[in-house]
Write an enzyme that holds these catalytic residues in place. Structure first.
Site, PDB file in Angstrom:
ATOM      1  N   ASN A 136       0.826  -1.218   0.000  1.00 12.89           N
ATOM      2  CA  ASN A 136       0.000   0.000   0.000  1.00 12.89           C
ATOM      3  C   ASN A 136       0.859   1.267   0.000  1.00 12.89           C
ATOM      4  O   ASN A 136       0.355   2.361   0.205  1.00 12.89           O
ATOM      5  CB  ASN A 136      -0.961   0.011   1.195  1.00 12.89           C
ATOM      6  CG  ASN A 136      -0.235   0.069   2.539  1.00 12.89           C
ATOM      7  OD1 ASN A 136       0.989   0.152   2.586  1.00 12.89           O
ATOM      8  ND2 ASN A 136      -0.990   0.029   3.630  1.00 12.89           N
ATOM      9  N   HIS A 138       3.380   1.988   2.122  1.00 12.65           N
ATOM     10  CA  HIS A 138       3.908   2.463   3.407  1.00 12.65           C
ATOM     11  C   HIS A 138       5.420   2.245   3.510  1.00 12.65           C
ATOM     12  O   HIS A 138       5.980   1.367   2.859  1.00 12.65           O
ATOM     13  CB  HIS A 138       3.155   1.851   4.600  1.00 12.65           C
ATOM     14  CG  HIS A 138       3.434   0.417   4.910  1.00 12.65           C
ATOM     15  ND1 HIS A 138       2.561  -0.382   5.615  1.00 12.65           N
ATOM     16  CD2 HIS A 138       4.495  -0.388   4.635  1.00 12.65           C
ATOM     17  CE1 HIS A 138       3.063  -1.578   5.766  1.00 12.65           C
ATOM     18  NE2 HIS A 138       4.237  -1.617   5.177  1.00 12.65           N
TER      19      HIS A 138
HETATM   20  P1  PGA Z   1       7.573  -7.266   3.593  1.00 11.62           P
HETATM   21  O1  PGA Z   1       7.024  -5.909   4.219  1.00 11.62           O
HETATM   22  O2  PGA Z   1       9.052  -7.102   3.533  1.00 11.62           O
HETATM   23  O3  PGA Z   1       7.181  -8.352   4.564  1.00 11.62           O
HETATM   24  O4  PGA Z   1       6.970  -7.393   2.254  1.00 11.62           O
HETATM   25  C1  PGA Z   1       7.538  -4.706   3.743  1.00 11.62           C
HETATM   26  C2  PGA Z   1       6.850  -3.565   4.440  1.00 11.62           C
HETATM   27  O5  PGA Z   1       5.672  -3.715   4.811  1.00 11.62           O
HETATM   28  O6  PGA Z   1       7.486  -2.523   4.619  1.00 11.62           O
END
Ligand code: PGA
Length: 260
Positions: A136, A138
């Site tokens: 999303n 973030h």
């Molecule tokens: P992820 O999460 O490395 O588990 O994909 C990344 C994030 O949410 O910043």
């Protein structure tokens, strides 16, 4: 932003690890900003390898993690405190006293957040911040519409992030609703940022971050305003970029002195 599209996760993490390694060799007491989640695991494995096989010394390195779940004790199997020990700290010669992770059980959260900001400042600021990106958009746990000048504080997770992280907790109901995270403004003060994003699921957020408008709806888009950010992508995460051929050309044609 410098966009580096590589064949796969392994290659991207090797190149990113070389950046960390050259910083630590140049500045043995470097301040690293660290991230959790599945994305940086391979990078940490490369850092461990550099320590074990090439003598990279973490003895004076200092670290600040981006975030932690509010309400989780340090020994909870999904706490980021535990994650960092398992994925990196227990395998290199880092001094635990030099590692900092927000305390999920802090009684006075605003005071704890202020102290975390002070500690970063007293350490001289973050030299190199490792970042992942949420699907999303973030960064840290700064969810869409987070203030782009925010500091370390408590945040509520979006439904989307709770669903994304449910896989680690054995169900959505188990995922904490609140987190403590460095703010977008805190992250932006790092002198250098290394963002990693892999897989098709990140492609839309990556394209919005790099080629979309600057908006708090995609907090990562603020990195367009950062003077020294490198984004390492695999082919899948780069899939929705309009200018991927250009970014590849730039990387392949870097002057020798600029290569890393
Ligand atoms: P992820 O999460 O490395 O588990 O994909 C990344 C994030 O949410 O910043």
């Amino acid at each position: 932003m410098e966009i580096v599209i590589l064949k796969g996760v392994a290659q991207a993490c090797q190149v990113a690890a070389r950046l960390v390694e050259s910083l630590v060799r140049e500045k043995p007491d470097a301040v690293l900003g660290l991230a959790t989640g599945s994305t940086p695991v391979r990078l940490y494995a490369e850092m461990i390898r550099a320590h074990c096989e090439a003598g990279l010394d973490f003895g004076r390195v200092r670290t600040f993690n981006l975030d932690e779940y509010a309400g989780l004790p340090r020994d909870h199997e999904q706490s980021y405190y535990r994650f960092m020990r398992e994925k990196l700290f227990d395998h290199v010669n880092i001094n635990p006293a030099n590692t900092n992770i927000p305390n999920g059980l802090a009684q006075d959260i605003p005071a704890h957040c202020r102290a975390y900001e002070d500690a970063i400042r007293q350490a001289g600021g973050v030299d190199l911040q490792i970042l992942g990106i949420g699907a999303n958009g973030h960064i840290g746990f700064n969810e869409p519409t987070s203030s782009l000048v925010s500091r370390t504080r408590i945040k509520s997770l979006t439904r989307h992030t709770i669903e994304e992280n449910a896989r680690f907790f054995g169900g959505e109901d188990e995922v904490p609703r609140h987190v403590i995270t460095m703010g977008v403004g805190t992250i932006m003060e790092s002198r250098q940022i290394v963002m990693l994003a892999f897989g098709e699921k990140k492609a839309r957020a990556v394209a919005d971050m790099i080629e979309g408008p600057l908006t708090s709806y995609v907090p990562a888009s603020i990195l367009q305003m950062h003077p020294n950010t490198k984004v390492f992508l695999d082919e899948e995460a780069a899939m929705e970029l309009k200018r991927s051929e250009y970014y590849k050309w730039v990387y392949e044609n870097k002057p020798a002195w600029q290569k890393f």
